[in-house]
Scaffold this motif. Structure first.
Motif, PDB file in Angstrom:
ATOM      1  N   SER A  70      -0.196   1.818   9.022  1.00  0.00           N
ATOM      2  CA  SER A  70       0.780   2.783   8.498  1.00  0.00           C
ATOM      3  C   SER A  70       0.043   4.078   8.199  1.00  0.00           C
ATOM      4  O   SER A  70      -1.156   4.204   8.463  1.00  0.00           O
ATOM      5  N   ARG A  71       0.738   5.038   7.628  1.00  0.00           N
ATOM      6  CA  ARG A  71       0.147   6.362   7.445  1.00  0.00           C
ATOM      7  C   ARG A  71      -1.055   6.313   6.506  1.00  0.00           C
ATOM      8  O   ARG A  71      -2.099   6.894   6.782  1.00  0.00           O
ATOM      9  N   TYR A 129       5.545   2.360  10.412  1.00  0.00           N
ATOM     10  CA  TYR A 129       4.578   1.424  10.967  1.00  0.00           C
ATOM     11  C   TYR A 129       4.186   1.897  12.359  1.00  0.00           C
ATOM     12  O   TYR A 129       5.031   2.333  13.148  1.00  0.00           O
ATOM     13  N   GLU A 130       2.899   1.764  12.682  1.00  0.00           N
ATOM     14  CA  GLU A 130       2.435   2.058  14.038  1.00  0.00           C
ATOM     15  C   GLU A 130       1.717   0.833  14.593  1.00  0.00           C
ATOM     16  O   GLU A 130       0.912   0.212  13.899  1.00  0.00           O
ATOM     17  N   ILE A 131       2.002   0.495  15.823  1.00  0.00           N
ATOM     18  CA  ILE A 131       1.357  -0.636  16.473  1.00  0.00           C
ATOM     19  C   ILE A 131       0.375  -0.120  17.516  1.00  0.00           C
ATOM     20  O   ILE A 131       0.658   0.842  18.228  1.00  0.00           O
ATOM     21  N   THR A 132      -0.799  -0.740  17.560  1.00  0.00           N
ATOM     22  CA  THR A 132      -1.837  -0.397  18.529  1.00  0.00           C
ATOM     23  C   THR A 132      -2.201  -1.665  19.299  1.00  0.00           C
ATOM     24  O   THR A 132      -2.585  -2.668  18.688  1.00  0.00           O
ATOM     25  N   ILE A 133      -2.062  -1.610  20.599  1.00  0.00           N
ATOM     26  CA  ILE A 133      -2.363  -2.757  21.462  1.00  0.00           C
ATOM     27  C   ILE A 133      -3.507  -2.350  22.379  1.00  0.00           C
ATOM     28  O   ILE A 133      -3.387  -1.388  23.144  1.00  0.00           O
ATOM     29  N   VAL A 148       0.827  -1.201   0.000  1.00  0.00           N
ATOM     30  CA  VAL A 148       0.000   0.000   0.000  1.00  0.00           C
ATOM     31  C   VAL A 148       0.864   1.254   0.000  1.00  0.00           C
ATOM     32  O   VAL A 148       0.554   2.248  -0.670  1.00  0.00           O
ATOM     33  N   GLU A 149       1.967   1.219   0.742  1.00  0.00           N
ATOM     34  CA  GLU A 149       2.838   2.382   0.901  1.00  0.00           C
ATOM     35  C   GLU A 149       4.021   2.348  -0.069  1.00  0.00           C
ATOM     36  O   GLU A 149       5.086   2.893   0.243  1.00  0.00           O
ATOM     37  N   VAL A 150       3.828   1.758  -1.245  1.00  0.00           N
ATOM     38  CA  VAL A 150       4.952   1.606  -2.173  1.00  0.00           C
ATOM     39  C   VAL A 150       5.514   2.963  -2.605  1.00  0.00           C
ATOM     40  O   VAL A 150       6.704   3.086  -2.907  1.00  0.00           O
ATOM     41  N   ALA A 151       4.678   3.990  -2.606  1.00  0.00           N
ATOM     42  CA  ALA A 151       5.147   5.319  -3.006  1.00  0.00           C
ATOM     43  C   ALA A 151       5.703   6.114  -1.832  1.00  0.00           C
ATOM     44  O   ALA A 151       6.201   7.226  -2.036  1.00  0.00           O
ATOM     45  N   SER A 152       5.622   5.577  -0.616  1.00  0.00           N
ATOM     46  CA  SER A 152       6.111   6.286   0.576  1.00  0.00           C
ATOM     47  C   SER A 152       7.022   5.361   1.379  1.00  0.00           C
ATOM     48  O   SER A 152       6.620   4.859   2.445  1.00  0.00           O
ATOM     49  N   PRO A 153       8.234   5.111   0.891  1.00  0.00           N
ATOM     50  CA  PRO A 153       9.117   4.171   1.600  1.00  0.00           C
ATOM     51  C   PRO A 153       9.579   4.668   2.965  1.00  0.00           C
ATOM     52  O   PRO A 153      10.042   3.885   3.782  1.00  0.00           O
ATOM     53  N   ASN A 154       9.430   5.971   3.226  1.00  0.00           N
ATOM     54  CA  ASN A 154       9.865   6.514   4.512  1.00  0.00           C
ATOM     55  C   ASN A 154       8.736   6.558   5.539  1.00  0.00           C
ATOM     56  O   ASN A 154       8.899   7.123   6.620  1.00  0.00           O
ATOM     57  N   ALA A 155       7.580   5.958   5.198  1.00  0.00           N
ATOM     58  CA  ALA A 155       6.453   5.945   6.133  1.00  0.00           C
ATOM     59  C   ALA A 155       6.791   5.071   7.340  1.00  0.00           C
ATOM     60  O   ALA A 155       7.733   4.274   7.320  1.00  0.00           O
ATOM     61  N   ALA A 176       8.492   0.941  13.500  1.00  0.00           N
ATOM     62  CA  ALA A 176       9.543   0.702  12.503  1.00  0.00           C
ATOM     63  C   ALA A 176       9.261   1.551  11.270  1.00  0.00           C
ATOM     64  O   ALA A 176       8.176   2.119  11.119  1.00  0.00           O
ATOM     65  N   LYS A 177      10.254   1.625  10.396  1.00  0.00           N
ATOM     66  CA  LYS A 177      10.100   2.283   9.100  1.00  0.00           C
ATOM     67  C   LYS A 177       9.845   1.232   8.024  1.00  0.00           C
ATOM     68  O   LYS A 177      10.324   0.105   8.111  1.00  0.00           O
TER      69      LYS A 177
END
Length: 289
Positions: free
Chosen positions: A278-279, A92-96, A83-90, A226-227
């Motif tokens: 991700s974003r 990852y966010e984890i929600t617990i 999904v984020e192929v155009a934004s490699p600097n995005a 992570a990135k």
């Protein structure tokens, strides 16, 4: 006395008017017997009935298209990378998401990821210590060091910090005034969290390079993990490490380094969901956590 004697005659035909006999008793629609029949008996539902009702409501509730879809961690990472192929600097966010049983404190802890997605923010440390321990705390890098005289400055907002430490000899003198002020914010020094200790300098040195995670009032924990440009192995390693840290802090897993200081009857915050996002990507629920 007759109607003729009363001169009650019809004006058209001049005949005497007849009166209908009146009933001996009047009928009221709001009599006590009728009202008793109309009153409905209120029954209190049982716990089983309430549980079944809540279950039916939950089944009818509209759910997200991703609610019933769970993926393994590797597959979720692959989807978000696509999904984020155009934004490699995005990022990852984890929600617990955890449950908050009665008496459970807001979950919080500290961690150092194997590969940090961003620079860790520096804590501002306030230490309650006197004498030699105060000198050691200053040498270790504490920002504010003092005794009970710091209490008024904390209450007025003059002394602000993100971490509060205290020696065992001073904790009783500050608890009465600061307990209600720092306690709800999760900043009050306590032996259970390790922030009441004689080894102030050693505690500060162990904090260097670490970051703090903290849940909200509902028990939900969010953190950048992570990135997208990281190799998949590094992303998995970061997520597994963070999950282990949260499980230990919430009582879902025993700390292998614990020497029995923590009580076995400590409230457990069960983990209900782990979501990776991700974003611009969707939130994907992880199956193997």
């Amino acid at each position: 006395m007759s109607l003729a004697a009363l001169s009650l005659r019809c004006q058209q035909c001049h005949t005497a008017m007849r009166l209908l006999p009146l009933p001996m008793s009047r009928q009221f629609h709001s009599g006590p017997i009728l009202l008793a029949r109309q009153t409905k008996k209120i029954t209190t539902p049982t716990k089983k009935q309430l549980a079944e009702k809540a279950k039916r409501r939950a089944a009818k509730a509209q759910k997200s298209i991703y609610e019933s879809e769970k993926m393994k961690l590797d597959d979720a990472i692959a989807v978000l990378r696509a999904v984020e192929v155009a934004s490699p600097n995005a990022t990852y966010e984890i929600t617990i998401k955890t449950e908050m049983p009665n008496g459970a404190a807001v979950p919080k802890g500290r961690y150092t990821l194997p590969r940090e997605p961003k620079a860790a923010s520096k804590d501002k440390i306030l230490v309650f210590a006197e004498g030699r321990q105060a000198d050691e705390a200053k040498a270790a890098g504490a920002d504010i060091v003092g005794g009970p005289e710091l209490v008024d400055g904390i209450l007025s907002g003059r002394h602000q910090a993100t971490l509060f430490l205290c020696t065992p000899g001073l904790i009783r003198g500050i608890s009465a005034k600061l307990g209600r002020f720092l306690g709800p914010r999760g900043l009050m020094p306590s032996e259970r969290r390790g922030t009441v200790t004689d080894d102030i300098s050693g505690f500060i040195r162990r904090l260097k390079g670490t970051a703090e995670w903290r849940g909200d009032k509902a028990g939900t924990i969010r953190a950048p993990i992570a990135k997208l440009e990281y190799p998949v192995e590094d992303v998995v390693k970061n997520i597994r490490y963070f999950l282990r840290t949260v499980k230990i802090a919430t009582g879902n897993q025993r700390d292998p380094t614990d020497t029995g200081r923590k009580k076995d009857n400590q409230p457990v915050n069960p983990i209900t969901k782990v979501i990776l996002s991700s974003r611009q990507g969707p939130g994907i629920q992880i199956a193997d956590f």
